[in-house]
Design a protein around this motif. Structure first.
Motif, mmCIF file in Angstrom:
data_model
loop_
_atom_site.group_PDB
_atom_site.id
_atom_site.type_symbol
_atom_site.label_atom_id
_atom_site.label_comp_id
_atom_site.label_asym_id
_atom_site.label_seq_id
_atom_site.Cartn_x
_atom_site.Cartn_y
_atom_site.Cartn_z
ATOM 1 N N UNK A 298 -1.887 5.714 -3.566
ATOM 2 C CA UNK A 298 -0.759 6.333 -2.868
ATOM 3 C C UNK A 298 0.155 7.066 -3.843
ATOM 4 N N UNK A 299 0.390 6.424 -4.999
ATOM 5 C CA UNK A 299 1.261 7.065 -5.986
ATOM 6 C C UNK A 299 0.636 8.350 -6.505
ATOM 7 N N UNK B 268 -1.870 0.977 -3.718
ATOM 8 C CA UNK B 268 -0.602 1.460 -4.268
ATOM 9 C C UNK B 268 -0.843 2.571 -5.295
ATOM 10 N N UNK C 189 -0.917 -9.962 0.943
ATOM 11 C CA UNK C 189 0.377 -9.866 0.239
ATOM 12 C C UNK C 189 0.971 -11.243 -0.010
ATOM 13 N N UNK D 74 0.941 10.998 -3.754
ATOM 14 C CA UNK D 74 2.314 11.496 -3.638
ATOM 15 C C UNK D 74 2.629 12.460 -4.772
ATOM 16 N N UNK E 59 9.952 4.893 4.608
ATOM 17 C CA UNK E 59 9.826 3.785 3.654
ATOM 18 C C UNK E 59 9.290 4.268 2.313
ATOM 19 N N UNK E 60 7.999 4.061 2.080
ATOM 20 C CA UNK E 60 7.410 4.527 0.832
ATOM 21 C C UNK E 60 6.123 5.283 1.144
ATOM 22 N N UNK E 61 5.694 6.097 0.181
ATOM 23 C CA UNK E 61 4.469 6.855 0.360
ATOM 24 C C UNK E 61 3.280 5.911 0.505
ATOM 25 N N UNK E 62 2.262 6.370 1.204
ATOM 26 C CA UNK E 62 1.019 5.611 1.277
ATOM 27 C C UNK E 62 0.768 4.998 2.635
ATOM 28 N N UNK F 141 -1.042 0.838 1.257
ATOM 29 C CA UNK F 141 -0.418 0.170 0.105
ATOM 30 C C UNK F 141 -0.635 -1.347 0.123
ATOM 31 N N UNK F 142 -0.964 -1.889 1.291
ATOM 32 C CA UNK F 142 -1.244 -3.325 1.374
ATOM 33 C C UNK F 142 -2.662 -3.690 0.950
#
Lengths: 115, 301
Positions: free
Chosen positions: B61-62, B58, B134, B65, B34-37, B41-42
């Motif tokens: 995580x960015x 987020x 979220x 990465x 999916x995505x990094x983190x 990320x939540x």
């Protein structure tokens, strides 16, 4: 092409509903972490030719309500002014690419519609 | 061999392992579906990770990465569907490709546990949510149910009670498992109604969720709570399907490792929330990543 930031219902109508070709709308919010992580991938696809618009659900909450977006990130595909498909939550990059494929300028569908 | 170290999962553990592996000069790839983190990320605000108070999950995580890929780790956004032992290493297969690596660090973490009741899957994103922070803002002045009895369920109920008109907190036992302080706080919220001793049996709705059908755990009484949203917080399960044959798993599915993140398969390591340990936090995930990478580096020596 970059992601079109929708700032009003009027702009949504012009860019999305009245589009001659399919458009994917990325419903998102600043506080939504997964949306932030998805964003660079969406931008990359838009730069690659996909037609993608972004709606911030806090600024345009009427639109989120109208299209019954209850969980973000949420990608909704519109064609001919109507929703034709949606994906909720994070998706693998390949699936996002596949989802936006038919919005590509130069895709068969787009060419036919533009002709 | 394509890589010295292949890491599966780009969460806190996996990306930290990548940083250590590339800095040791190892050819490293990180696979992420999916995505990094990962789970972080939540989290809107990280408050307990040393040195970066208040950063969003987020943003963190960015940054992580970028750190790993700037150092030279190769990010491969694809799902590893099969992991098998081959001569001198491992083969990782995705839908269209296969890769080989001398060592593998599995950092696939945890997934949300589902209620496993009719209607749940159908209404995900249309009233069923696994993340209160979220999706909570969609339920301003509406009625919601939170299902679960642990810390996540209690904090979700508290968070939602500030937004929603009414919050039902549905738990199958008579007592909560979550922290005492959270339980006390819940009691002070007038718009939170505790529904104890009941379990969910069906999500009801048409286009969107309209209710949650529940049944007494030790009885037969059934009722339907009229709700606009259902927040599921019934725990998490380790994502260890990939390594079920290569690693010892405990009853709950967590990987059993030694204190160097090693498993019964030489060259295969498990890092992060998916292994048996006491504390599952960002700081223990990153620590695992460093330890697992160091073990992989030793193994390659």
């Amino acid at each position: 092409m970059s992601v079109t930031e929708i700032t009003s219902a009027e702009e949504f109508r012009k860019v999305v509903l009245e589009s001659q070709t399919p458009v994917v709308v990325d419903f998102n919010a600043d506080w939504c972490g997964p949306c932030q992580m998805l964003r660079p991938k969406i931008e990359k696809l838009a730069e690659g030719g996909a037609k993608i618009a972004s709606v911030n659900i806090d600024e345009l909450d009427d639109l989120a309500e109208e299209y019954e977006v209850a969980s973000i990130p949420c990608l909704v595909k519109f064609a001919g002014g109507k929703e034709i498909d949606r994906k909720v939550g994070l998706l693998p990059e390949k699936k996002v690419a596949k989802f936006v494929e038919d919005t590509m300028v130069g895709s068969d569908e787009a060419e036919v519609e533009e002709a | 061999m394509d890589y010295d170290v292949a890491i599966i999962g780009a969460g806190a553990a996996g990306l930290t392992a990548a940083i250590y592996a590339v800095r040791a000069g190892k050819k490293t790839a990180v696979f992420e579906k999916l995505v990094a983190g990962g789970q972080i990320v939540n989290t809107p605000k990280i408050s307990n990770y040393p040195g970066t108070p208040g950063i969003s999950g987020a943003a963190w995580s960015q940054a992580l990465e970028k750190q790993a890929s700037d150092l030279g780790a190769e990010m491969i956004y694809d799902e590893v569907l099969q992991l098998e032992q081959v001569d001198n290493g491992f083969k990782l297969s995705t839908e269209d490709e296969s890769y080989t690596a001398r060592t593998v660090i599995v950092a696939t973490g945890l997934n949300e546990r589902k209620m496993e009741v009719p209607g749940e899957a159908k209404f995900i994103g249309r009233g069923v949510s696994f993340c209160a922070t979220c999706d909570g803002s969609f339920y301003k002045d509406k009625t919601v149910a939170v299902v679960g009895g642990g810390n996540t369920a209690l904090s979700d109920a508290l968070y939602l009670s500030d937004l929603a008109k009414k919050v039902y907190l549905v738990h199958r036992r008579a007592e909560f498992r979550g922290e005492f302080a959270l339980q006390e706080k819940i009691k002070t919220r007038k718009n939170v109604e505790l529904v104890l001793g009941y379990m969910p049996i069906e999500v009801v709705g048409d286009k969107r969720v309209t209710g949650l059908k529940i049944r007494e755990r030790e009885g037969t009484l059934e009722k339907t709570l009229g709700v606009d949203g259902i927040f599921v917080a019934v725990g998490k399960i380790p994502s260890n399907q990939l390594i079920a044959d290569l690693v010892e798993l405990d009853e709950a599915g967590y990987a059993i490792t030694d204190d160097k993140c090693g498993t019964k398969t030489p060259g295969l390591f498990v890092a992060g929330d998916g292994r048996v340990k006491e504390l599952r936090q960002l700081v223990t995930a990153t620590a695992d990543g460093a330890v697992a990478a160091s073990s992989a580096i030793d193994f390659l020596a």
